[in-house]
Design a protein around this motif. Sequence first.
Motif: not given
Ligand SMILES: [Mg+2]
Length: 261
Positions: A44, A86, A177-178
């Motif tokens: 991240s 995220q 991100d995820e």
């Molecule tokens: Mg992360």
Amino acid sequence: MINLLEVKHVTKKFGGVVANNDVSFSVERGQIVGLIGPNGAGKSTMFNMVSCVFPPTSGEIVFEGRNIENISSFKAASLGIARTFQNLQVFKNMTVIENVMVGAHLHTRSNMLIAALSLPGKRKEERELYDMAMEYLHFVGLEHLFDYLSSDLPLGALRLLELARALAVKPKLLLLDEIAAGLNHKETKEMANLIERIRDRGVTVLVVEHDMDLVMGICDKVVVLDQGVKIAEGTPKEVQNNEQVINAYLGADIDDIKGGE
Ligand SMILES: [Mg+2]
Ligand SMILES: Nc1ncnc2c1ncn2[C@@H]1O[C@H](COP(=O)(O)OP(=O)(O)O)[C@@H](O)[C@H]1O
């Protein structure tokens, strides 16, 4: 120029914590590249630097041949770098379509000031924004929920909404991100399919993801971080068989890196 993005010897320190340590990799135009690694590996943090949320402590980030380490995140978006977070960053008190219009707004001709002053052209522009936002909602499959309040959406729909909003920036590079975190098996498969369709529309994609089936299934290349250091880079098959990668994931479940059907 074949590389859309080049990360060169990037280091990021937070006090005594070295979140990224001399990391270099490139992202070729038209590819889907995966950035993986155990929790705390620095994924991240790397996304925050590529999207210009904060600058690296040292090193260079080059986008379309231009150094971007010291530009604002707003400027990065206007150059064509969009991202999802995220921890979702949807405006809960806005409707679904309003959330996407916020993203699309960056790419309309007249600026916010003109819109605020209600000068001629505003209504037409609003209409264009609305239509464009609806197209992206249609693309991710959320069209039917356009007037729902975002706070009423389940997680799967919120992730799709974030994606639609990022697409509305008309990015050249999309950072996810995820994006599949918390999604069930079916939703994850649909997300993988959607990412491939985004790539097919000409958008280059960099994904941080823990779901190895997704990563190994769609990525052209995978970069592996562990404790801030790049430990491997290669095709999904190459990294899956890399001893250092397997060791980094030991203590976690070995199936995490091999993917489980
Ligand atoms: Mg992360
Ligand atoms: N804003 C921040 N301030 C201080 N430390 C941070 C910050 N962001 C990340 N870190 C630290 O940097 C390391 C990498 O974190 P992160 O990039 O979030 O890892 P990942 O996304 O791979 O799980 C961790 O040790 C984390 O605690």
